[in-house]
Design an enzyme around this catalytic site. Structure first.
Site, PDB file in Angstrom:
ATOM      1  N   THR A 164       0.827  -1.210   0.000  1.00 11.02           N
ATOM      2  CA  THR A 164       0.000   0.000   0.000  1.00 11.02           C
ATOM      3  C   THR A 164       0.865   1.265   0.000  1.00 11.02           C
ATOM      4  O   THR A 164       1.530   1.554  -0.979  1.00 11.02           O
ATOM      5  CB  THR A 164      -1.006  -0.044   1.170  1.00 11.02           C
ATOM      6  N   ASP A 263      -9.958  -4.458  -2.419  1.00 10.29           N
ATOM      7  CA  ASP A 263      -9.079  -3.320  -2.150  1.00 10.29           C
ATOM      8  C   ASP A 263      -9.586  -2.069  -2.852  1.00 10.29           C
ATOM      9  O   ASP A 263      -9.885  -2.089  -4.044  1.00 10.29           O
ATOM     10  CB  ASP A 263      -7.655  -3.639  -2.606  1.00 10.29           C
ATOM     11  N   HIS A 295      -6.622  -5.480   1.064  1.00 10.05           N
ATOM     12  CA  HIS A 295      -5.186  -5.338   0.834  1.00 10.05           C
ATOM     13  C   HIS A 295      -4.404  -5.725   2.093  1.00 10.05           C
ATOM     14  O   HIS A 295      -4.897  -5.622   3.202  1.00 10.05           O
ATOM     15  CB  HIS A 295      -4.815  -3.930   0.334  1.00 10.05           C
TER      16      HIS A 295
END
Length: 319
Positions: A164, A263, A295
């Protein structure tokens, strides 16, 4: 008397008038281990630089007793640039598993966090660490050499990646390395971007039109880099915006982008993959859909079938 809150980014962080910070979603830090009981991986904490201070945790798999040199994976944790650390439980457990599965030396950077260190501080800490790695490749490190790198690392197999916001850091380092040489002309073999944090002012794909400007992703970026030219369309966070630097300059020979079904960055990451593909970049481009998960699920639930499959996929890339 309760402390006065001056800023908060829920559910992540709360900042008080006295300068103290409450990181609401961080897992506890855990100590490094000479030998992880589950994987046999060794880990220790190291100092990369003193000014500004950058530290890291390095992981060495059990197989280092052989004479084979091992790939290096420079890893940046997720957490919206403001929570978690290189030493947190989830990151430590995950890199023990990945280092064992992939047979790599992993280096988890404890980059500076918000709110006291806005972007690009994390990018700079990443670049400092890349240069530190490069200094071992040509034996120019005379101040803080790391024996695990000198004795066991294959400097022709350097990977940069993360989850991320950490994958956002990795992306920006790959772009910088495409325009600025590393010491000894060290080359990065691969980039591994797991659900990278990218966003933009205009919703795309399945992103909600209503409330887009109030999305958590928007709030995180405005908190992370309030003075960024272009705001949420700054190329640091929106690499696909018109006028952004060409992704053809990404400094790696192969690139793996992973996505998941639940996500919020999924459509952005598919667009990023497509933009790299159309840019004229000359490397080997891969996209992996890890399934119907959130995620970073492989950090939080590594025992699940989908997480094990994803970790095996990542390991097959890090060779």
């Amino acid at each position: 008397m309760a402390k006065e809150i001056v800023k908060e980014l829920l559910p992540l962080i709360r900042v008080y008038k006295d300068g103290s910070v409450e990181r609401l979603l961080s897992s506890e830090n855990v100590a490094a281990s000479p030998e992880d009981p589950q994987t046999g991986v060794s880990s220790k904490d190291i100092v990369i630089a003193d000014n500004p201070y950058v530290s890291a945790r390095i992981f060495l798999p059990k197989s280092h007793h052989t004479n084979n040199k091992l790939p290096i994976f420079l890893y940046f944790h997720g957490g919206a640039f403001c929570v978690e650390s290189a030493f947190s439980f989830f990151v430590h457990r995950y890199l023990n598993i990945l280092a064992s599965e992939a047979n790599i030396i992993a280096i988890s950077v404890d980059f500076r966090l918000l709110p006291h260190h806005p972007i690009p501080a994390a990018y700079e800490d990443g670049w400092t660490t890349l240069k530190w790695i490069a200094s071992h490749a040509n034996n120019t490190n005379t101040t803080n050499p790391e024996p695990w790198l000198l004795n066991h690392a294959d400097f022709t197999k350097v990977y940069v990646g993360g989850e991320t916001s950490g994958a956002n850091i990795a992306h920006n380092l790959l772009l910088r390395a495409g325009n600025e040489s590393l010491p000894g002309d060290l080359k990065i073999l691969g980039g591994l971007l797991c659900c990278p944090f990218f966003w933009g002012s205009k919703p795309i794909g399945s992103e909600a039109v209503e409330g887009h400007e109030q999305s958590l992703a928007m709030k995180v970026w405005n908190f992370a880099c309030p003075d960024a030219p272009g705001g949420i369309d700054n190329p640091w966070i929106n690499p696909c915006v018109p006028g952004a630097p060409s992704l053809a300059t990404l400094a790696c020979s192969k690139l793996l982008v992973t996505i998941t079904g639940k996500d919020e960055f999924r459509d952005r990451d598919i667009l990023y993959h497509h933009t790299v593909e159309q840019s004229g970049w000359q490397g080997e481009l891969q996209l992996f859909d890890a399934g119907d998960e959130e995620h970073a699920f492989q950090l939080f639930k590594p025992e699940t079938h989908l997480a094990k499959a994803m970790i095996k996929r990542l390991a097959s890339f890090l060779v």
